[in-house]
Design a protein around this motif. Sequence first.
Motif, PDB file in Angstrom:
ATOM      1  N   VAL A  61       0.853  -1.020  -0.120  1.00  0.00           N
ATOM      2  CA  VAL A  61       0.144  -0.104  -0.180  1.00  0.00           C
ATOM      3  C   VAL A  61       1.014   1.088  -0.015  1.00  0.00           C
ATOM      4  CG1 VAL A  61      -1.691   1.320   1.311  1.00  0.00           C
ATOM      5  CG2 VAL A  61      -1.802  -1.056   1.146  1.00  0.00           C
ATOM      6  N   THR A  62       0.833   2.013  -0.978  1.00  0.00           N
ATOM      7  CA  THR A  62       1.516   3.418  -1.033  1.00  0.00           C
ATOM      8  C   THR A  62       1.153   4.342  -0.141  1.00  0.00           C
ATOM      9  OG1 THR A  62      -0.148   4.407  -2.880  1.00  0.00           O
ATOM     10  CG2 THR A  62       1.899   2.773  -3.351  1.00  0.00           C
ATOM     11  N   ARG A  63       1.805   5.523   0.069  1.00  0.00           N
ATOM     12  CA  ARG A  63       1.382   6.667   0.868  1.00  0.00           C
ATOM     13  C   ARG A  63       0.114   7.043   0.531  1.00  0.00           C
ATOM     14  NH1 ARG A  63       5.740  11.391   0.835  1.00  0.00           N
ATOM     15  NH2 ARG A  63       4.631  11.515  -1.229  1.00  0.00           N
ATOM     16  N   GLN A  64      -0.565   7.127  -0.645  1.00  0.00           N
ATOM     17  CA  GLN A  64      -1.644   7.636  -1.103  1.00  0.00           C
ATOM     18  C   GLN A  64      -2.744   6.690  -1.042  1.00  0.00           C
ATOM     19  OE1 GLN A  64      -0.161   7.689  -4.924  1.00  0.00           O
ATOM     20  NE2 GLN A  64      -0.210  10.157  -5.028  1.00  0.00           N
ATOM     21  N   GLY A  65      -2.488   5.618  -0.069  1.00  0.00           N
ATOM     22  CA  GLY A  65      -3.537   4.302   0.245  1.00  0.00           C
ATOM     23  C   GLY A  65      -4.012   3.518  -0.900  1.00  0.00           C
ATOM     24  N   ILE A  66      -3.148   3.478  -2.100  1.00  0.00           N
ATOM     25  CA  ILE A  66      -3.430   2.613  -3.241  1.00  0.00           C
ATOM     26  C   ILE A  66      -2.805   1.407  -3.010  1.00  0.00           C
ATOM     27  CG2 ILE A  66      -3.324   2.717  -5.665  1.00  0.00           C
ATOM     28  CD1 ILE A  66      -3.332   5.732  -5.633  1.00  0.00           C
ATOM     29  N   ILE A 114       9.155   0.334   2.523  1.00  0.00           N
ATOM     30  CA  ILE A 114       9.792   1.380   1.548  1.00  0.00           C
ATOM     31  C   ILE A 114       8.631   1.951   0.597  1.00  0.00           C
ATOM     32  CG2 ILE A 114      11.222   1.992  -0.218  1.00  0.00           C
ATOM     33  CD1 ILE A 114      13.124  -0.014   0.927  1.00  0.00           C
ATOM     34  N   ILE A 115       7.700   1.003   0.092  1.00  0.00           N
ATOM     35  CA  ILE A 115       6.542   1.331  -0.711  1.00  0.00           C
ATOM     36  C   ILE A 115       5.667   2.304  -0.137  1.00  0.00           C
ATOM     37  CG2 ILE A 115       4.557   0.677  -1.887  1.00  0.00           C
ATOM     38  CD1 ILE A 115       6.398  -1.544  -3.274  1.00  0.00           C
ATOM     39  N   GLY A 116       5.404   1.722   1.173  1.00  0.00           N
ATOM     40  CA  GLY A 116       4.478   2.684   2.001  1.00  0.00           C
ATOM     41  C   GLY A 116       4.768   4.233   2.202  1.00  0.00           C
ATOM     42  N   SER A 117       6.153   4.327   2.149  1.00  0.00           N
ATOM     43  CA  SER A 117       6.641   5.862   2.161  1.00  0.00           C
ATOM     44  C   SER A 117       6.616   6.495   0.791  1.00  0.00           C
ATOM     45  CB  SER A 117       7.957   5.825   2.903  1.00  0.00           C
ATOM     46  OG  SER A 117       8.950   5.163   2.102  1.00  0.00           O
ATOM     47  N   MET A 118       6.303   5.932  -0.384  1.00  0.00           N
ATOM     48  CA  MET A 118       6.539   6.793  -1.481  1.00  0.00           C
ATOM     49  C   MET A 118       4.911   6.764  -2.230  1.00  0.00           C
ATOM     50  SD  MET A 118       9.705   4.532  -3.021  1.00  0.00           S
ATOM     51  CE  MET A 118       9.725   5.337  -4.509  1.00  0.00           C
ATOM     52  N   THR A 119       4.813   7.627  -3.361  1.00  0.00           N
ATOM     53  CA  THR A 119       3.649   7.773  -4.061  1.00  0.00           C
ATOM     54  C   THR A 119       3.801   6.652  -5.171  1.00  0.00           C
ATOM     55  OG1 THR A 119       4.713   9.528  -5.300  1.00  0.00           O
ATOM     56  CG2 THR A 119       3.544   9.845  -3.339  1.00  0.00           C
ATOM     57  N   VAL A 120       2.599   6.408  -5.807  1.00  0.00           N
ATOM     58  CA  VAL A 120       2.683   5.666  -6.907  1.00  0.00           C
ATOM     59  C   VAL A 120       3.315   6.344  -8.180  1.00  0.00           C
ATOM     60  CG1 VAL A 120       1.028   4.866  -8.794  1.00  0.00           C
ATOM     61  CG2 VAL A 120       0.489   4.924  -6.451  1.00  0.00           C
ATOM     62  N   GLU A 121       3.486   7.697  -8.294  1.00  0.00           N
ATOM     63  CA  GLU A 121       4.346   8.390  -9.368  1.00  0.00           C
ATOM     64  C   GLU A 121       5.719   8.009  -9.132  1.00  0.00           C
ATOM     65  OE1 GLU A 121       0.251  10.268  -9.169  1.00  0.00           O
ATOM     66  OE2 GLU A 121       1.921   9.531  -7.843  1.00  0.00           O
ATOM     67  N   GLU A 122       6.077   8.053  -7.847  1.00  0.00           N
ATOM     68  CA  GLU A 122       7.570   7.978  -7.404  1.00  0.00           C
ATOM     69  C   GLU A 122       7.910   6.393  -7.638  1.00  0.00           C
ATOM     70  OE1 GLU A 122       8.015  11.221  -4.127  1.00  0.00           O
ATOM     71  OE2 GLU A 122       7.779   9.183  -3.248  1.00  0.00           O
ATOM     72  N   ILE A 123       7.005   5.615  -7.528  1.00  0.00           N
ATOM     73  CA  ILE A 123       7.375   4.153  -7.365  1.00  0.00           C
ATOM     74  C   ILE A 123       7.407   3.783  -8.963  1.00  0.00           C
ATOM     75  CG2 ILE A 123       6.386   1.790  -7.258  1.00  0.00           C
ATOM     76  CD1 ILE A 123       5.003   2.758  -4.718  1.00  0.00           C
ATOM     77  N   VAL A 124       6.606   4.368  -9.804  1.00  0.00           N
ATOM     78  CA  VAL A 124       6.463   3.972 -11.465  1.00  0.00           C
ATOM     79  C   VAL A 124       7.574   4.630 -11.828  1.00  0.00           C
ATOM     80  CG1 VAL A 124       5.209   4.490 -13.617  1.00  0.00           C
ATOM     81  CG2 VAL A 124       4.105   3.663 -11.353  1.00  0.00           C
ATOM     82  N   GLN A 155      10.294  -6.219 -11.205  1.00  0.00           N
ATOM     83  CA  GLN A 155       9.579  -6.856 -12.522  1.00  0.00           C
ATOM     84  C   GLN A 155       8.508  -6.049 -12.962  1.00  0.00           C
ATOM     85  OE1 GLN A 155       9.517 -11.147 -11.835  1.00  0.00           O
ATOM     86  NE2 GLN A 155      11.469 -11.446 -12.998  1.00  0.00           N
ATOM     87  N   SER A 156       7.600  -5.850 -12.120  1.00  0.00           N
ATOM     88  CA  SER A 156       6.154  -5.249 -12.729  1.00  0.00           C
ATOM     89  C   SER A 156       5.434  -4.596 -11.195  1.00  0.00           C
ATOM     90  CB  SER A 156       5.181  -6.488 -13.083  1.00  0.00           C
ATOM     91  OG  SER A 156       4.881  -7.422 -12.125  1.00  0.00           O
ATOM     92  N   ILE A 157       4.913  -3.718 -11.614  1.00  0.00           N
ATOM     93  CA  ILE A 157       4.057  -3.060 -10.618  1.00  0.00           C
ATOM     94  C   ILE A 157       2.396  -2.987 -11.289  1.00  0.00           C
ATOM     95  CG2 ILE A 157       3.635  -0.624  -9.440  1.00  0.00           C
ATOM     96  CD1 ILE A 157       6.660  -0.082  -9.530  1.00  0.00           C
ATOM     97  N   ASP A 158       1.648  -3.484 -10.331  1.00  0.00           N
ATOM     98  CA  ASP A 158       0.258  -3.665 -10.827  1.00  0.00           C
ATOM     99  C   ASP A 158      -0.715  -2.955  -9.670  1.00  0.00           C
ATOM    100  OD1 ASP A 158      -2.066  -4.362 -12.276  1.00  0.00           O
ATOM    101  OD2 ASP A 158      -1.903  -6.209 -11.940  1.00  0.00           O
ATOM    102  N   ASP A 159      -1.656  -2.166 -10.398  1.00  0.00           N
ATOM    103  CA  ASP A 159      -2.505  -1.653  -9.233  1.00  0.00           C
ATOM    104  C   ASP A 159      -4.034  -2.233  -9.431  1.00  0.00           C
ATOM    105  OD1 ASP A 159      -3.284  -0.711 -11.826  1.00  0.00           O
ATOM    106  OD2 ASP A 159      -3.560   1.311 -11.339  1.00  0.00           O
ATOM    107  N   GLY A 163      -7.129   1.220 -11.609  1.00  0.00           N
ATOM    108  CA  GLY A 163      -6.876   1.914 -12.935  1.00  0.00           C
ATOM    109  C   GLY A 163      -6.052   3.361 -12.699  1.00  0.00           C
ATOM    110  N   TYR A 164      -5.169   3.157 -11.498  1.00  0.00           N
ATOM    111  CA  TYR A 164      -4.624   4.638 -11.285  1.00  0.00           C
ATOM    112  C   TYR A 164      -3.506   4.908 -12.408  1.00  0.00           C
ATOM    113  CZ  TYR A 164      -2.420   7.935  -8.586  1.00  0.00           C
ATOM    114  OH  TYR A 164      -1.903   9.587  -8.237  1.00  0.00           O
ATOM    115  N   ILE A 165      -2.739   3.694 -12.374  1.00  0.00           N
ATOM    116  CA  ILE A 165      -1.633   3.667 -13.285  1.00  0.00           C
ATOM    117  C   ILE A 165      -1.875   3.847 -14.831  1.00  0.00           C
ATOM    118  CG2 ILE A 165       0.432   2.371 -14.042  1.00  0.00           C
ATOM    119  CD1 ILE A 165       0.471   1.064 -11.584  1.00  0.00           C
ATOM    120  N   GLU A 166      -2.967   3.349 -15.223  1.00  0.00           N
ATOM    121  CA  GLU A 166      -3.359   3.595 -16.772  1.00  0.00           C
ATOM    122  C   GLU A 166      -3.824   5.066 -16.621  1.00  0.00           C
ATOM    123  OE1 GLU A 166      -6.531   1.785 -19.700  1.00  0.00           O
ATOM    124  OE2 GLU A 166      -6.384   0.850 -17.502  1.00  0.00           O
TER     125      GLU A 166
END
Length: 399
Positions: A61-66, A114-124, A155-159, A163-166
């Motif tokens: 779960v990211t910092r944005q709750g996604i 670590i992912i819990g302290s980052m946003t989706v944009e940063e992770i991607v 290898q991959s990041i899937d939400d 549909g946030y990443i899309e």
Amino acid sequence: MFGYRVPAPDEAMLISGGRRGLGGAPFRVVTGHGKFVLPIFRKTRFLTLSMCEAEVAETCVTRQGIALTVRAVIAFKVGNDTESIVNAGQRFLSDQDQMSLLTGRIFSGHLRSIIGSMTVEEIVTERQKLATEVLDTSKSEMAKIGLHVDSLQIQSIDDGETGYIEAMSAPHKAAIQRQAQIAQAQATQASAEAEQEAARNQAEYARQTAIVQAQYSAEVERAQAKAAQAGPLAEAHAQQEVLDARTELAERAAQLRQQQLVAEVVKPAEADAERIRVLALAEAERMKIQAEAAASYDRVALDRMLIDQLPLIVKEAATGLSGANVNVLNGADGLGEIAAGLVGQGLTILDSVRNNLGTPTAQAQAQGEREPVDIKRYLGAPANGRADGGKGDGPVEIQ
């Protein structure tokens, strides 16, 4: 030899029994060379030093709750130093497959934190940053169990279905699609232009070929026509030369005839005309001389006539005094003045007559139609009763 053991290049040989190993380890570590092992008294086991792999598929779960499902691959191995071999041998020697399982679980925990302290944009957009942070946080923990991580790959990041990443990639997709469409349109246009250019080149080549063929045909036709006209043209040129020669001969004959006419007719006529002109000039000069001589003769004759008439003029002037009362104041001198006045008056009359006779009428009369001169007309009546015409200043009075 019986009792001599050698480990493989990617293995560590652990010899238990007898004296302890380094740092009080319950076994001795042998790598890269063989060792004589006493049977029955010593026991030998082998720990792999080759590369191992662990896969991680964890929902984080990211910092944005996604919620994101992250898949990663960890490449690790037992460290080459004796301490790492001892640590790994004590933990995984009986079941070496547990190294991959335990490594996956360790990295799953670090990945979630670590992912819990980052946003989706940063992770991607910053996957390498994510992998580096996970490696840094797990390095000390992995070293405790004698393992060394060579690499960590996301290898991959899937939400899932969120549909946030899309949605985040939609603008980029649209821009890429637009660029792709533009590139496709440009490619299509370039292809069409290339086809049109090829068609124009073909048409130009065909036109040039047709022009060259037409020029060749025209040159052949001109050569054939010239060859066909060669005979008639030669004959016409010959006839023209004959006509030119005849024309030149006729012109020369005409010039010769003209010269003959000039010599036979014009020159004699000009000579006669010149002779007549000279004779006429001579005759005119002779007549002029005769006229001047006649005029001179008439002038002399006129003067002679006037001189002959002078006494009469004086007489007529004196007649005007016949009935006048003349008082002579100065005696003989006074009479002389009177006589002189009469004579002067006569001379004045004579000059007047001469001037009048200078007119064409008077000249005509002098040349043949002479008439008697009326002296009385020139005398007239004395002005103011004076015999001197009013000009005398002497002491003569006529009453």
